[in-house]
Design a protein around this motif. Structure first.
Motif, PDB file in Angstrom:
ATOM      1  N   THR A  30       0.683   4.407  -2.588  1.00  0.00           N
ATOM      2  CA  THR A  30       0.676   5.826  -2.203  1.00  0.00           C
ATOM      3  C   THR A  30       1.729   6.611  -2.974  1.00  0.00           C
ATOM      4  O   THR A  30       1.457   7.715  -3.469  1.00  0.00           O
ATOM      5  CB  THR A  30       0.914   5.959  -0.692  1.00  0.00           C
ATOM      6  OG1 THR A  30      -0.099   5.240   0.017  1.00  0.00           O
ATOM      7  CG2 THR A  30       0.892   7.418  -0.272  1.00  0.00           C
TER       8      THR A  30
ATOM      9  N   GLU B 125      -3.196  -1.841  -6.771  1.00  0.00           N
ATOM     10  CA  GLU B 125      -4.361  -1.404  -5.989  1.00  0.00           C
ATOM     11  C   GLU B 125      -5.468  -2.453  -6.017  1.00  0.00           C
ATOM     12  O   GLU B 125      -6.078  -2.760  -4.991  1.00  0.00           O
ATOM     13  CB  GLU B 125      -4.903  -0.075  -6.525  1.00  0.00           C
ATOM     14  CG  GLU B 125      -3.886   1.049  -6.546  1.00  0.00           C
ATOM     15  CD  GLU B 125      -3.236   1.222  -7.902  1.00  0.00           C
ATOM     16  OE1 GLU B 125      -2.890   0.183  -8.530  1.00  0.00           O
ATOM     17  OE2 GLU B 125      -3.070   2.377  -8.340  1.00  0.00           O
TER      18      GLU B 125
ATOM     19  N   GLN C  74       0.832  -1.197   0.000  1.00  0.00           N
ATOM     20  CA  GLN C  74       0.000   0.000   0.000  1.00  0.00           C
ATOM     21  C   GLN C  74       0.871   1.253   0.000  1.00  0.00           C
ATOM     22  O   GLN C  74       0.498   2.280  -0.574  1.00  0.00           O
ATOM     23  CB  GLN C  74      -0.922  -0.002   1.215  1.00  0.00           C
ATOM     24  CG  GLN C  74      -1.889   1.170   1.289  1.00  0.00           C
ATOM     25  CD  GLN C  74      -2.826   1.230   0.102  1.00  0.00           C
ATOM     26  OE1 GLN C  74      -3.416   0.218  -0.269  1.00  0.00           O
ATOM     27  NE2 GLN C  74      -2.986   2.402  -0.481  1.00  0.00           N
TER      28      GLN C  74
ATOM     29  N   SER D 204       0.586   7.101  -6.530  1.00  0.00           N
ATOM     30  CA  SER D 204      -0.431   8.152  -6.636  1.00  0.00           C
ATOM     31  C   SER D 204       0.198   9.534  -6.569  1.00  0.00           C
ATOM     32  O   SER D 204      -0.222  10.464  -7.270  1.00  0.00           O
ATOM     33  CB  SER D 204      -1.475   7.985  -5.525  1.00  0.00           C
ATOM     34  OG  SER D 204      -2.144   6.749  -5.628  1.00  0.00           O
ATOM     35  N   GLN D 205       1.201   9.686  -5.703  1.00  0.00           N
ATOM     36  CA  GLN D 205       1.889  10.972  -5.591  1.00  0.00           C
ATOM     37  C   GLN D 205       2.605  11.333  -6.885  1.00  0.00           C
ATOM     38  O   GLN D 205       2.602  12.497  -7.315  1.00  0.00           O
ATOM     39  CB  GLN D 205       2.881  10.929  -4.428  1.00  0.00           C
ATOM     40  CG  GLN D 205       2.213  10.826  -3.065  1.00  0.00           C
ATOM     41  CD  GLN D 205       3.210  10.608  -1.935  1.00  0.00           C
ATOM     42  OE1 GLN D 205       4.379  10.263  -2.181  1.00  0.00           O
ATOM     43  NE2 GLN D 205       2.764  10.798  -0.701  1.00  0.00           N
TER      44      GLN D 205
END
Length: 278
Positions: free
Chosen positions: A148, A216, A144, A151-152
């Motif tokens: 993250t 994801e 996870q 996504s950043q």
């Protein structure tokens, strides 16, 4: 049976550091049908324990207790707040409002039994898996972290598409690319006692390799299997058995820790020297 000398055969005692929680099982298996009957009895047993004000020595996991009381926030509070917003202030001031809310609550409870959505949907998260299954939960938590970071990178408007793709493809878990971890969309139980070796968490695509681009989905489907699809019959049977004594929803007025105390007493009692000497 006792092997002599006060020792039990291997496997006689169940020791789980994170407490007891239903193991995910293929819902169409004979093992699941048999286990679901046991969960029905467990539901009756827990409800009678509360009704008779008795205590049982059961190391229930925080995740399981959260299911019993509808989450960290009282389920009763959530439901009542939803119902109140359905009516005008003038109606809520009526002397018959309390009776109306009671009727609406009963109707809502009856209607909920016909919904296909599990009654515990959305209560458990990745943090709960770390307690229930520390090994698997720890790995998914690290994965996870990669999601993250991904996504950043995707949201960074200062980077062009080629740079984003290069940075995403270079993400690694403990020095290893996700593609080299050998993960697929399959779940393997922690023990052979559960009666199956693997189950596809993505129907028809169990052999699909997990990459940084579908990470994801892998995490979401893993949590869905462990906390929803793999335990649905067991938890439905538990609720059904519990409700034969009194409605499980009544526990929504309590927190998980309060439910633990009511069922099991204070499992971490601390005594002072003066109290022991008294």
């Amino acid at each position: 049976q006792d092997m002599g000398g006060g020792e039990k055969a291997p496997g006689y005692y169940v020791l789980r550091a994170g407490g007891l929680f239903p193991a995910p099982l293929p819902q169409d298996s004979a093992v699941c049908s048999r286990v679901s009957g046991m969960f029905y009895v467990l539901g009756v047993f827990l409800a009678k324990t509360l009704q008779d004000s008795r205590l049982v020595d059961l190391p229930l996991s925080p995740a399981f207790l959260k299911l019993l009381c509808g989450g960290e926030v009282s389920g009763c509070v959530r439901e009542s707040s939803t119902i109140v917003t359905m009516y005008s202030p003038e109606l809520l001031e009526d002397v018959m409002t309390s009776s109306l809310l009671s009727v609406v609550s009963e109707e809502s409870e009856e209607q909920s039994t016909y919904r296909d959505v599990p009654w515990w949907q959305g209560l458990l998260e990745l943090e709960d898996l770390e307690l229930v299954d520390p090994g698997r939960g720890g790995v998914l938590t690290k994965l996870q972290g990669l999601v993250t970071k991904k996504s950043q990178i995707m949201s960074d408007e200062a980077l062009d598409d080629d740079t984003k793709a290069e940075m995403i493809n270079s993400l690694e878990l403990d020095g290893c690319p996700v593609e080299d971890l050998g993960l697929t969309f399959q779940y393997s139980p922690s023990s052979a006692v559960y009666g199956y070796q693997t189950v596809d968490i993505k129907p028809g695509c169990g052999e699909e390799a997990v990459t940084i681009h579908n990470l994801e989905e892998y995490i979401d489907r893993s949590l869905d299997w462990v906390f929803v699809r793999g335990v649905r019959q067991q938890l439905d049977a538990l609720r059904q058995g519990f409700n034969t004594v009194f409605p499980l929803d009544k526990l929504g007025a309590f927190t998980p820790n309060e439910v633990r105390t009511m069922l099991c007493g204070d499992q971490d009692a601390v005594f002072t020297r003066e109290e022991i000497k008294a």
